[in-house]
Every structure is written in structure tokens, then in C-alpha cells.
Design a protein around this motif. Structure first.
Motif: not given
Length: 189
Positions: A87-88, A93-96, A152-153, A187-188
């Protein structure tokens, strides 16, 4: 070590244990990485997943030339093989949607603030990418067909490094060589 990194995630990777070594050889042959001169700490120090294989090299001159910032010594490039979620985090951000291209914002006050997170939960548990319906245009598609950059993946293969500025070139080469679907997580942590 910085508190941020980039994950390049292969969305359709298999659980093949040899894929990490194959990717490591490919990265070295293409001069993206080289054997590290020093031992690195894992890029996810708070992660304690078991059953993961991590191979760590150093970013080679090809990647170093593309960096936005002057590097502070060797940069670790870690290949992770084994099922995990990426995940970032703070950059989420939500997926596009693949049809309308919009990123549906979470619905405040709804039963689930972000319906996509429920889809990821199913993906995590079953290891099968489920379908997701766009709340804006009602298009339905397998979640790996969506733009998952900074969302997220789940995957069995990823590359992690502090390679800001080099990630797009590397991803383009990875897609050309290995095909499949990839996502980039800034990712932060």
C-alpha cells in the motif's frame, strides 16, 4: 534509511519460488542492480511476515543516474517473493476505474468508508483478484484491471527501493520483459 520507498508490484505474479532469483538475475543483466557491498536492513523494518523470500542488491549506475535526489551511498533494492499486501500508506489513493478513469473517494459515514478495502480483504484471503464495481459509472471489472497505483495491491512479487525518479523507466522495462500488470506504490511509512 528513509521513511519512504517505492514498491513496483507485479499484480499477476505466481507463487513460484524461483521468480525472485529470475528477477534478480534480470535486474543485474540490465544493469539496474548489482551485488551490494554492504548488508542492508530490510526496507520494511516493521514488517514481520513469515514465508517471504527477500533478496537485496544495490541500485546500479543505470538507476542511480535517473534519481531525482543525490543518493547518500548505496541504495538497497529488495525483491520480495511471497504473498503480501502493498500500500502507499500515507499516499493512498482509491483505485482508478478502467472505464471512466476516476478515483472514487471514500464515502464518509458509509458502513465501509472505502468499499475497495473490502475487495482487497477478499483478494488477500482467497489469493484471487475479485471484481469491483465503480461507484461512479457502475463499470465492473477484475480489480487488477483497475489502476492500482498508490492504492492497495496483493502480490507474490515486488521490488522495493528508494528510487524516486527511476521507477517509471524500470516499470516500463519490467512490463516489456515480463508483461503482466504492475502497480507502483509511493509508500510513505
Amino acid at each position: 534509511m528513509s521513511d519512504s520507498c517505492i514498491d513496483l508490484v507485479q499484480l499477476d505474479a505466481t507463487d513460484d519460488p524461483d521468480q525472485a532469483q529470475h528477477l534478480q538475475r534480470w535486474l543485474r543483466e540490465r544493469a539496474w542492480t548489482r551485488a551490494a557491498e554492504a548488508e542492508f536492513k530490510a526496507p520494511h523494518p516493521t514488517t514481520s511476515e513469515s514465508g517471504l523470500l527477500r533478496l537485496t542488491d544495490a541500485l546500479a549506475p543505470k538507476g542511480m543516474q535517473l534519481l531525482r535526489n543525490e543518493p547518500r551511498g548505496e541504495i538497497a533494492v529488495t525483491i520480495t517473493s511471497g504473498w503480501r499486501a502493498y500500500t502507499a500508506t500515507a499516499n493512498y489513493e482509491p483505485p482508478a476505474c478502467p472505464a471512466c478513469g476516476e478515483r472514487a473517494e471514500p464515502i464518509i459515514g458509509a458502513e465501509s468508508a472505502d468499499p475497495f478495502i473490502e475487495v482487497v480483504g477478499s483478494w488477500w484471503e482467497t489469493r484471487v483478484a475479485p471484481e469491483h464495481t465503480c461507484p461512479l459509472c457502475d463499470h465492473r471489472a477484475v480489480i487488477t484491471d483497475w489502476n492500482l497505483d498508490n492504492a492497495v495491491a496483493c502480490s507474490s512479487l515486488a521490488i522495493t527501493a528508494e528510487m524516486y525518479g527511476a521507477e517509471n523507466d524500470l516499470r516500463q522495462e519490467l512490463e516489456g520483459e515480463f508483461g503482466g500488470q504492475w502497480a507502483t506504490m509511493h509508500e510513505h511509512i
